[in-house]
Design a protein around this motif. Structure first.
Motif, PDB file in Angstrom:
ATOM      1  N   GLY A   1      12.397  -4.177   4.320  1.00  0.00           N
ATOM      2  CA  GLY A   1      12.834  -4.600   3.164  1.00  0.00           C
ATOM      3  C   GLY A   1      12.147  -4.404   2.106  1.00  0.00           C
ATOM      4  N   GLY A   2      11.223  -3.328   2.115  1.00  0.00           N
ATOM      5  CA  GLY A   2      10.443  -2.971   0.921  1.00  0.00           C
ATOM      6  C   GLY A   2       9.429  -1.795   1.349  1.00  0.00           C
ATOM      7  N   GLY A   3       8.760  -1.367   0.415  1.00  0.00           N
ATOM      8  CA  GLY A   3       7.826   0.065   0.575  1.00  0.00           C
ATOM      9  C   GLY A   3       6.594  -0.270   1.210  1.00  0.00           C
ATOM     10  N   LEU A   4       5.892   0.866   1.262  1.00  0.00           N
ATOM     11  CA  LEU A   4       4.662   0.746   2.102  1.00  0.00           C
ATOM     12  C   LEU A   4       3.701  -0.417   1.396  1.00  0.00           C
ATOM     13  CD1 LEU A   4       3.787   4.267   2.789  1.00  0.00           C
ATOM     14  CD2 LEU A   4       3.813   2.498   4.539  1.00  0.00           C
ATOM     15  N   SER A   5       3.676  -0.716   0.181  1.00  0.00           N
ATOM     16  CA  SER A   5       3.047  -1.947  -0.083  1.00  0.00           C
ATOM     17  C   SER A   5       3.018  -3.077   0.589  1.00  0.00           C
ATOM     18  CB  SER A   5       3.509  -2.404  -1.627  1.00  0.00           C
ATOM     19  OG  SER A   5       4.611  -2.864  -1.746  1.00  0.00           O
ATOM     20  N   LEU A   6       4.168  -3.377   1.329  1.00  0.00           N
ATOM     21  CA  LEU A   6       4.145  -4.677   2.196  1.00  0.00           C
ATOM     22  C   LEU A   6       3.184  -4.323   3.265  1.00  0.00           C
ATOM     23  CD1 LEU A   6       8.076  -5.235   2.128  1.00  0.00           C
ATOM     24  CD2 LEU A   6       6.055  -6.403   0.784  1.00  0.00           C
ATOM     25  N   VAL A   7       3.126  -3.147   3.865  1.00  0.00           N
ATOM     26  CA  VAL A   7       2.212  -2.866   4.904  1.00  0.00           C
ATOM     27  C   VAL A   7       0.755  -2.934   4.490  1.00  0.00           C
ATOM     28  CG1 VAL A   7       1.471  -1.287   6.643  1.00  0.00           C
ATOM     29  CG2 VAL A   7       4.095  -1.685   6.112  1.00  0.00           C
ATOM     30  N   GLY A   8       0.601  -2.402   3.292  1.00  0.00           N
ATOM     31  CA  GLY A   8      -0.974  -2.606   2.618  1.00  0.00           C
ATOM     32  C   GLY A   8      -1.198  -4.030   2.568  1.00  0.00           C
ATOM     33  N   GLU A   9      -0.594  -4.692   2.107  1.00  0.00           N
ATOM     34  CA  GLU A   9      -0.996  -6.390   1.744  1.00  0.00           C
ATOM     35  C   GLU A   9      -1.176  -6.923   2.964  1.00  0.00           C
ATOM     36  OE1 GLU A   9       2.657  -7.461  -0.409  1.00  0.00           O
ATOM     37  OE2 GLU A   9       2.158  -6.235  -2.181  1.00  0.00           O
ATOM     38  N   ARG A  10      -0.334  -6.840   4.005  1.00  0.00           N
ATOM     39  CA  ARG A  10      -0.605  -7.719   5.390  1.00  0.00           C
ATOM     40  C   ARG A  10      -1.619  -7.254   5.838  1.00  0.00           C
ATOM     41  NH1 ARG A  10       2.299  -5.052   9.989  1.00  0.00           N
ATOM     42  NH2 ARG A  10       2.100  -7.177  11.114  1.00  0.00           N
ATOM     43  N   LEU A  11      -1.920  -5.646   5.933  1.00  0.00           N
ATOM     44  CA  LEU A  11      -3.173  -5.295   6.465  1.00  0.00           C
ATOM     45  C   LEU A  11      -4.482  -5.796   5.721  1.00  0.00           C
ATOM     46  CD1 LEU A  11      -2.403  -1.647   7.672  1.00  0.00           C
ATOM     47  CD2 LEU A  11      -2.529  -3.609   9.069  1.00  0.00           C
ATOM     48  N   ALA A  12      -4.461  -5.607   4.351  1.00  0.00           N
ATOM     49  CA  ALA A  12      -5.517  -6.272   3.480  1.00  0.00           C
ATOM     50  C   ALA A  12      -5.869  -7.565   3.948  1.00  0.00           C
ATOM     51  CB  ALA A  12      -5.095  -6.037   2.295  1.00  0.00           C
ATOM     52  N   THR A  13      -4.858  -8.383   4.178  1.00  0.00           N
ATOM     53  CA  THR A  13      -4.973  -9.872   4.291  1.00  0.00           C
ATOM     54  C   THR A  13      -5.618 -10.214   5.535  1.00  0.00           C
ATOM     55  OG1 THR A  13      -2.977 -10.249   3.026  1.00  0.00           O
ATOM     56  CG2 THR A  13      -3.743 -12.205   4.722  1.00  0.00           C
ATOM     57  N   LEU A  14      -5.347  -9.564   6.743  1.00  0.00           N
ATOM     58  CA  LEU A  14      -5.871  -9.534   7.917  1.00  0.00           C
ATOM     59  C   LEU A  14      -7.370  -8.919   7.869  1.00  0.00           C
ATOM     60  CD1 LEU A  14      -5.900 -10.214  11.150  1.00  0.00           C
ATOM     61  CD2 LEU A  14      -5.062  -7.730  11.409  1.00  0.00           C
ATOM     62  N   ALA A  15      -7.396  -7.784   7.249  1.00  0.00           N
ATOM     63  CA  ALA A  15      -8.808  -7.262   6.993  1.00  0.00           C
ATOM     64  C   ALA A  15      -9.735  -8.338   6.414  1.00  0.00           C
ATOM     65  CB  ALA A  15      -8.885  -5.938   6.348  1.00  0.00           C
ATOM     66  N   GLN A  16      -9.369  -8.915   5.403  1.00  0.00           N
ATOM     67  CA  GLN A  16     -10.166  -9.790   4.592  1.00  0.00           C
ATOM     68  C   GLN A  16     -10.743 -11.161   5.487  1.00  0.00           C
ATOM     69  OE1 GLN A  16      -8.497 -11.643   1.103  1.00  0.00           O
ATOM     70  NE2 GLN A  16     -10.170 -12.696   0.447  1.00  0.00           N
ATOM     71  N   SER A  17      -9.412 -11.571   6.424  1.00  0.00           N
ATOM     72  CA  SER A  17      -9.689 -12.716   7.239  1.00  0.00           C
ATOM     73  C   SER A  17     -10.822 -12.305   8.315  1.00  0.00           C
ATOM     74  CB  SER A  17      -8.441 -13.429   7.900  1.00  0.00           C
ATOM     75  OG  SER A  17      -8.007 -12.454   8.527  1.00  0.00           O
ATOM     76  N   CYS A  18     -10.711 -11.053   8.660  1.00  0.00           N
ATOM     77  CA  CYS A  18     -11.751 -10.631   9.661  1.00  0.00           C
ATOM     78  C   CYS A  18     -13.086  -9.949   9.295  1.00  0.00           C
ATOM     79  CB  CYS A  18     -10.944  -9.480  10.530  1.00  0.00           C
ATOM     80  SG  CYS A  18      -9.761 -10.195  11.414  1.00  0.00           S
ATOM     81  N   GLY A  19     -13.317  -9.875   8.151  1.00  0.00           N
ATOM     82  CA  GLY A  19     -14.371  -9.422   7.242  1.00  0.00           C
ATOM     83  C   GLY A  19     -14.653  -7.871   7.573  1.00  0.00           C
ATOM     84  N   VAL A  20     -13.435  -7.172   7.421  1.00  0.00           N
ATOM     85  CA  VAL A  20     -13.486  -5.706   7.399  1.00  0.00           C
ATOM     86  C   VAL A  20     -13.075  -5.165   6.121  1.00  0.00           C
ATOM     87  CG1 VAL A  20     -12.408  -3.721   8.565  1.00  0.00           C
ATOM     88  CG2 VAL A  20     -12.760  -5.926  10.059  1.00  0.00           C
ATOM     89  N   PRO A  21     -14.122  -4.383   5.722  1.00  0.00           N
ATOM     90  CA  PRO A  21     -13.839  -3.641   4.248  1.00  0.00           C
ATOM     91  C   PRO A  21     -12.577  -2.723   4.500  1.00  0.00           C
ATOM     92  CG  PRO A  21     -16.158  -3.484   4.940  1.00  0.00           C
ATOM     93  CD  PRO A  21     -15.439  -4.089   5.992  1.00  0.00           C
ATOM     94  N   PHE A  22     -11.619  -2.988   3.682  1.00  0.00           N
ATOM     95  CA  PHE A  22     -10.368  -2.124   3.826  1.00  0.00           C
ATOM     96  C   PHE A  22      -9.728  -1.717   2.427  1.00  0.00           C
ATOM     97  CE2 PHE A  22      -6.721  -1.334   6.060  1.00  0.00           C
ATOM     98  CZ  PHE A  22      -5.610  -1.498   5.215  1.00  0.00           C
ATOM     99  N   GLU A  23      -9.312  -0.510   2.726  1.00  0.00           N
ATOM    100  CA  GLU A  23      -8.425   0.240   1.799  1.00  0.00           C
ATOM    101  C   GLU A  23      -7.286   0.704   2.112  1.00  0.00           C
ATOM    102  OE1 GLU A  23     -12.343   1.910  -1.012  1.00  0.00           O
ATOM    103  OE2 GLU A  23     -10.997   3.374  -0.203  1.00  0.00           O
ATOM    104  N   PHE A  24      -6.220   0.810   1.200  1.00  0.00           N
ATOM    105  CA  PHE A  24      -4.856   0.888   1.748  1.00  0.00           C
ATOM    106  C   PHE A  24      -4.272   2.513   0.560  1.00  0.00           C
ATOM    107  CE2 PHE A  24      -1.272   1.327   4.464  1.00  0.00           C
ATOM    108  CZ  PHE A  24      -0.182   1.473   3.823  1.00  0.00           C
ATOM    109  N   HIS A  25      -3.873   3.380   1.202  1.00  0.00           N
ATOM    110  CA  HIS A  25      -3.206   4.392   0.413  1.00  0.00           C
ATOM    111  C   HIS A  25      -2.025   4.863   1.039  1.00  0.00           C
ATOM    112  CE1 HIS A  25      -2.766   8.226  -2.370  1.00  0.00           C
ATOM    113  NE2 HIS A  25      -2.290   8.605  -0.957  1.00  0.00           N
ATOM    114  N   ASP A  26      -0.877   4.596   0.148  1.00  0.00           N
ATOM    115  CA  ASP A  26       0.260   5.060   0.697  1.00  0.00           C
ATOM    116  C   ASP A  26       0.932   6.483   0.096  1.00  0.00           C
ATOM    117  OD1 ASP A  26       1.002   4.575  -2.199  1.00  0.00           O
ATOM    118  OD2 ASP A  26       1.679   2.530  -1.788  1.00  0.00           O
ATOM    119  N   ALA A  27       1.422   6.918   1.159  1.00  0.00           N
ATOM    120  CA  ALA A  27       2.130   8.394   0.686  1.00  0.00           C
ATOM    121  C   ALA A  27       3.618   8.207   0.834  1.00  0.00           C
ATOM    122  CB  ALA A  27       1.425   9.535   1.827  1.00  0.00           C
TER     123      ALA A  27
END
Length: 529
Positions: free
Chosen positions: A308-334
């Motif tokens: 129901g949306g673009g890759l930004s949704l994937v980036g957001e959910r991965l970033a949220t999980l990474a923050q909760s786990c203390g993993v530095p994270f960046e997401f780039h969409d193609a």
């Protein structure tokens, strides 16, 4: 144009388808040493699951264990699955002799691949197995009689004869068989009856020249995005094919990036990002702290529609999980098809260890038989130019790319018979979710392979032997799948039917349903320049 979007956590950068071609049975060593990757997801996406065993063992007179490494295994590599020697007439998964990866030669690639395809087709007895179903000498088909005999007819035989008539241009006979098939197939019947429904639909679409329209309708227009996601989730849970890809690739990636402080993973089929939910949690446990993880996701229209949306949704959910786990994270969409990807689209930055993941996606790239651009090999050469630490390749073990129509039809029938049997073992035949999942997530691929040609046929599977030629000609060396990855896959399979098996050959890991190879995982590293 490059489209990039980074997601950072609050603390700066804190934030996974008759006879078979290959020797049907394998024997593999017991493996140990890797715990499964636990995770629970609270998003509307593909759900994760865990399981907990040793690799199954097989006995075959044509396969034997050796303790040494095969020529496919580079010196000084990690521990790997025991290499297996196959009988000389087995061409499934075997590389061609004389393949050089030192320089790219387009004509050479075509020649070597064609040589292997001819070898595969010359050893294919599947079509001949169905050659005995025909009317009496000098007589034509009696359709009324056949319709009266449908309970006694072999559905596979009727499907193949219908396809043979289509291949011969005998449209009257083809339509006659389709009328017979309508009385024999059912979306809630046995595996072959359910598969027959979609095989017959593909034949009718091919006859009527509507294959691409039906394919597109099956792909996205009928269910809503949320419905399609729910159907995909059903298949994800009841079949291990995607978890096989995610589990093996994650273990290989974790081993390849051990000690790295900056890691860039490029995934050409990121879908809902489920694979990296597992990976992030494992990186959070790494002694000495996790690395900076950068993920580039390549999108596809089906995944965009389903979530129901673009890759930004994937980036957001991965970033949220990474923050909760203390993993530095960046997401780039193609946000583009894999065939359109160029170097500038990948969000590359200096100082990162690059890993590339191809989960069930390279077979969608048109090759030299479809387009002069040959995106399948172009993409592999592009990846080689990035000097990645590792490339993981997971594909269906099926040969439908350049096969003639009738051979392709019979191969599709063989492969998906096994897949529908495996689905049948997990859900009741009248289960509405299973019926919808097959209709909207599996039927579209079947219809595409049967009804469409040229650029409209996007389902173009190749066996590992052909992928091996492509990878080697692009400048890669095969690397053995580690015992840790094999063990993790065997642990995952414990949650599924006992007819799923694992086997290994020339460093690759195979997933079987009974005696039919369904998928392979292979690992590659670039040759030194």
């Amino acid at each position: 144009m490059q489209t990039s979007q980074k997601h950072h956590s609050a603390a700066g950068l804190h934030m996974l388808y008759p006879q078979v071609y290959c020797s049907p049975q394998f024997q593999a060593k017991d493996n140990k040493g890797f715990s499964d990757i636990p995770s629970k997801e609270n998003f509307f996406t593909l759900e994760s699951s865990t399981a907990s065993g040793s690799l199954p063992s097989y006995d075959s007179p044509s396969v034997s264990i050796t303790s040494g490494r095969s020529p496919f295994s580079p010196q000084g590599s990690q521990s790997c699955i025991s290499d297996l020697h196959h009988s000389p007439d087995n061409v499934y998964g075997s590389p061609l002799s004389g393949v050089s990866s030192l320089a790219y030669d387009e004509a050479g690639v075509k020649s070597k691949i064609r040589e292997l395809e001819v070898s595969l087709l010359s050893g294919d007895t599947k079509v001949e197995e169905f050659s005995g179903f025909s009317p009496a000498a000098g007589k034509s088909w009696n359709w009324d009689e056949l319709l009266a005999l449908t309970p006694q007819l072999d559905l596979k035989e009727v499907l193949v004869e219908a396809a043979r008539a289509v291949a011969d241009g005998d449209f009257a006979t083809a339509y006659g068989f389709l009328d017979v098939l309508e009385q024999m197939v059912s979306v809630s019947g046995s595996p072959i009856q359910r598969l027959g429904t979609y095989m017959a639909e593909g034949l009718r679409a091919r006859l009527e020249g509507s294959g691409s329209n039906i394919y597109k309708s099956l792909k996205c227009n009928e269910p809503t995005g949320r419905e399609l996601m729910s159907y995909m989730s059903v298949l994800y849970e009841i079949c291990p094919y995607w978890k096989f890809a995610y589990t093996t690739a994650n273990v290989e990636i974790l081993e390849a990036i051990a000690g790295e402080t900056r890691v860039h993973i490029i995934d050409f089929q990121i879908a809902q990002g489920s694979q990296y939910m597992f990976l992030i949690q494992e990186l959070a446990k790494r002694p000495g702290g996790p690395p900076l993880l950068r993920v580039t996701g390549v999108d596809d229209s089906q995944s965009t529609y389903a979530r129901g949306g673009g890759l930004s949704l994937v980036g957001e959910r991965l970033a949220t999980l990474a923050q909760s786990c203390g993993v530095p994270f960046e997401f780039h969409d193609a946000i583009m098809s894999g065939c359109k990807v160029q170097r500038e689209h990948l969000g590359l930055e200096p100082g990162f260890a690059v890993v590339v993941n191809f989960p069930y996606v390279l077979h969608h790239m048109p090759d030299e038989s479809v387009s002069v651009e040959n995106h399948r090999d172009r993409l592999l050469h592009l990846i080689k130019s990035l000097s990645p630490k590792l490339v993981t390749l997971v594909e269906q073990e099926s040969n439908t790319n350049t096969s003639p129509f009738l051979s392709r039809f019979v191969e599709t029938l063989d492969y998906y018979t096994a897949m529908f049997e495996s689905i049948d073992a997990a859900r009741p035949r009248d289960d509405k979710q299973r019926i919808s999942a097959e209709q909207h997530c599996v039927a579209r691929d079947i219809v595409n392979m049967i009804a469409c040609e040229e650029s409209e046929r996007v389902e173009r599977h190749e066996v590992l032997g052909i992928w091996r030629v492509r990878m080697m000609m692009a400048g890669f060396t095969g690397w053995p799948v580690s015992t840790s990855a094999a063990f993790a896959a065997s642990e995952m399979l414990k949650a599924y039917d006992k007819n799923y098996k694992l086997g290994g050959h020339e460093g690759a890991l195979y997933l079987f349903w009974k005696r039919r190879p369904m998928a392979t995982c292979s690992v590659w590293k670039p040759n030194p320049n």
